[in-house]
Design an enzyme around this catalytic site. Structure first.
Site, short mmCIF file in Angstrom:
data_model
loop_
_atom_site.label_atom_id
_atom_site.label_comp_id
_atom_site.label_asym_id
_atom_site.label_seq_id
_atom_site.Cartn_x
_atom_site.Cartn_y
_atom_site.Cartn_z
N THR A 64 0.83 -1.20 0.00
CA THR A 64 0.00 0.00 0.00
C THR A 64 0.87 1.25 0.00
OG1 THR A 64 -1.95 1.01 1.00
CG2 THR A 64 -0.41 0.00 2.53
N LYS A 68 3.03 1.32 -4.09
CA LYS A 68 2.30 0.58 -5.13
C LYS A 68 2.95 0.66 -6.51
CE LYS A 68 -2.39 0.31 -3.27
NZ LYS A 68 -3.81 0.56 -3.52
N ASP A 104 -7.18 -4.41 -6.77
CA ASP A 104 -8.14 -3.31 -6.57
C ASP A 104 -9.18 -3.32 -7.70
OD1 ASP A 104 -7.04 -2.30 -4.25
OD2 ASP A 104 -5.77 -0.85 -5.27
N ASN A 152 -10.44 15.56 -12.45
CA ASN A 152 -9.48 15.60 -11.34
C ASN A 152 -9.04 17.04 -11.09
OD1 ASN A 152 -7.85 14.06 -9.44
ND2 ASN A 152 -6.10 14.89 -10.56
P1 NDP Z 1 -3.97 9.06 -4.41
O1 NDP Z 1 -3.21 9.82 -3.39
O2 NDP Z 1 -3.25 8.32 -5.48
O3 NDP Z 1 -5.02 10.08 -5.13
C1 NDP Z 1 -5.78 10.98 -4.38
C2 NDP Z 1 -6.85 11.60 -5.26
O4 NDP Z 1 -7.67 12.46 -4.45
C3 NDP Z 1 -6.27 12.48 -6.37
O5 NDP Z 1 -7.10 12.39 -7.50
C4 NDP Z 1 -6.33 13.88 -5.74
O6 NDP Z 1 -6.40 14.91 -6.67
C5 NDP Z 1 -7.65 13.78 -5.01
N1 NDP Z 1 -7.73 14.78 -3.93
C6 NDP Z 1 -7.11 14.76 -2.74
N2 NDP Z 1 -7.44 15.85 -2.02
C7 NDP Z 1 -8.28 16.59 -2.79
C8 NDP Z 1 -8.95 17.84 -2.61
N3 NDP Z 1 -8.85 18.54 -1.48
N4 NDP Z 1 -9.75 18.28 -3.61
C9 NDP Z 1 -9.88 17.57 -4.76
N5 NDP Z 1 -9.27 16.38 -4.99
C10 NDP Z 1 -8.47 15.90 -4.02
O7 NDP Z 1 -4.92 8.09 -3.59
P2 NDP Z 1 -5.66 6.75 -4.05
O8 NDP Z 1 -6.12 6.90 -5.45
O9 NDP Z 1 -4.83 5.59 -3.69
O10 NDP Z 1 -6.91 6.76 -3.03
C11 NDP Z 1 -7.98 7.69 -3.17
C12 NDP Z 1 -9.05 7.31 -2.14
O11 NDP Z 1 -9.58 6.01 -2.47
C13 NDP Z 1 -8.51 7.20 -0.70
O12 NDP Z 1 -9.50 7.66 0.17
C14 NDP Z 1 -8.30 5.70 -0.52
O13 NDP Z 1 -8.42 5.30 0.83
C15 NDP Z 1 -9.44 5.14 -1.36
N6 NDP Z 1 -9.17 3.79 -1.87
C16 NDP Z 1 -10.00 2.80 -1.46
C17 NDP Z 1 -9.85 1.53 -1.94
C18 NDP Z 1 -10.81 0.48 -1.48
O14 NDP Z 1 -10.49 -0.71 -1.56
N7 NDP Z 1 -11.99 0.87 -1.03
C19 NDP Z 1 -8.78 1.17 -2.88
C20 NDP Z 1 -7.95 2.30 -3.27
C21 NDP Z 1 -8.15 3.56 -2.75
P3 NDP Z 1 -5.05 15.65 -7.22
O15 NDP Z 1 -4.45 14.71 -8.21
O16 NDP Z 1 -5.57 16.90 -7.82
O17 NDP Z 1 -4.18 15.85 -6.01
#
Ligand code: NDP
Length: 288
Positions: A64, A68, A104, A152
């Site tokens: 994690t 990854k 995932d 995004n």
């Molecule tokens: P990443 O860190 O790779 O991506 C985070 C995403 O959230 C980006 O698109 C980022 O946008 C966006 N983001 C963060 N803060 C903000 C904000 N204030 N306003 C707008 N956009 C925002 O994380 P992951 O993709 O790994 O995970 C994303 C979510 O999904 C997490 O909560 C994680 O726990 C959950 N998850 C759950 C899984 C499950 O099995 N249920 C599996 C994988 C993830 P930007 O690029 O603009 O920063």
């Protein structure tokens, strides 16, 4: 316990991972000869960890944040899904050979299947462009979505994701929606499925949502990847409008089951134990 029966999740931070609770529940329920622990592995410690894995210290591991993608160069093989997604969350060690998988995607697909939601021919909006969003986009392309729109906050990251899947998606099948236009776009387009793959709404910012509540209508499906809390502001707003709401705990459960199937080379039917498992995870989320 021989080391060939050891499993672990590696990450940094790792103390809040639900994977040990999830996997140990499954290990007990299916009477498997495995142990599963959480290991904090900092970026600088990753090469040594991967060497330990290669030398037979573990049967397999989950990977994690933040490993990854950085784990990819340490692997001998990466399955087709993980290669397309560009990230690995599960590794199998077999006689010194390391193979990477991304469960995932399967977790997302199986969670929708369990809720009897079909993606085929549907239009979807995916919010986010991180690792989770990549798994979702891949799963939806595989499942035959008609069109996927991606929005995004950082536009460059959305463009990167779209470019990465360009060879895989059909012409016009994957398109960008500027983040600032997402609400008006939603109101005009009314997609069938909306997925929150951002971390907005995650504890402790539980009042945040990537969309205002008024954009939901009753025939939509809203899927959240966030699982802490289980009922996010995004899902509450969708449900209040009469839409179907699917929480992120289901995806977490199904990705974990898929990983255990890889390590054990068995298939598990979790329908009968699903509610108990969900309760156990809900309790773990509540405890400090
Ligand atoms: P990443 O860190 O790779 O991506 C985070 C995403 O959230 C980006 O698109 C980022 O946008 C966006 N983001 C963060 N803060 C903000 C904000 N204030 N306003 C707008 N956009 C925002 O994380 P992951 O993709 O790994 O995970 C994303 C979510 O999904 C997490 O909560 C994680 O726990 C959950 N998850 C759950 C899984 C499950 O099995 N249920 C599996 C994988 C993830 P930007 O690029 O603009 O920063």
């Amino acid at each position: 316990m021989p080391s060939g029966h050891k499993l672990a999740v590696i990450g940094d931070p790792i103390s809040h991972s639900l994977s040990p609770v999830l996997q140990n529940f499954l290990i007990r329920r299916f009477a498997l000869a495995f142990t599963y622990e959480a290991l904090q592995v900092r970026a600088a410690e990753l090469p040594a960890m991967m060497q330990r894995l290669r030398e037979g210290g573990f049967r397999g591991i989950n990977v994690t944040i933040p490993h990854k993608q950085t784990v990819l160069p340490f692997l001998d093989e990466v399955d087709a899904t993980a290669a397309s997604v560009g990230a690995v969350n599960t590794i199998m060690a077999d006689n010194g050979k390391l193979t990477g998988y991304n469960t995932d995607t399967l977790g997302f697909q199986r969670n929708l299947e369990a809720a009897t939601i079909s993606v085929e021919g549907k239009t979807a909006l995916v919010l986010g462009a991180g690792g989770g969003a990549r798994a979702v986009v891949f799963a939806m392309l595989e499942a035959g979505a008609r069109k996927i729109f991606l929005s995004n906050r950082k536009a460059a990251r959305a463009q990167e994701l779209i470019a990465a899947f360009a060879a895989y998606a059909g012409a016009g099948q994957l398109q960008n929606v500027p983040w600032s236009n997402r609400s008006s776009w939603m109101a005009a387009t009314a997609p069938d499925i909306i997925v929150n793959a951002t971390s907005l709404g995650m504890h402790p910012q539980i009042h945040e949502s990537p969309l205002p509540g008024e954009v939901f209508v009753s025939n939509m499906v809203a899927v959240d990847l966030v699982y802490n809390p289980m009922q996010t502001a995004f899902l509450r707003a969708a449900r209040a409008a009469g839409a179907i709401a699917v929480n992120g705990l289901g995806m977490l459960i199904h990705q974990g089951v898929a990983a255990l199937e890889i390590w054990s080379k068995r298939k598990f039917d979790i329908r009968e134990i699903y509610t108990n498992l969900e309760n156990e995870l809900r309790q773990a989320l509540k405890s400090p």
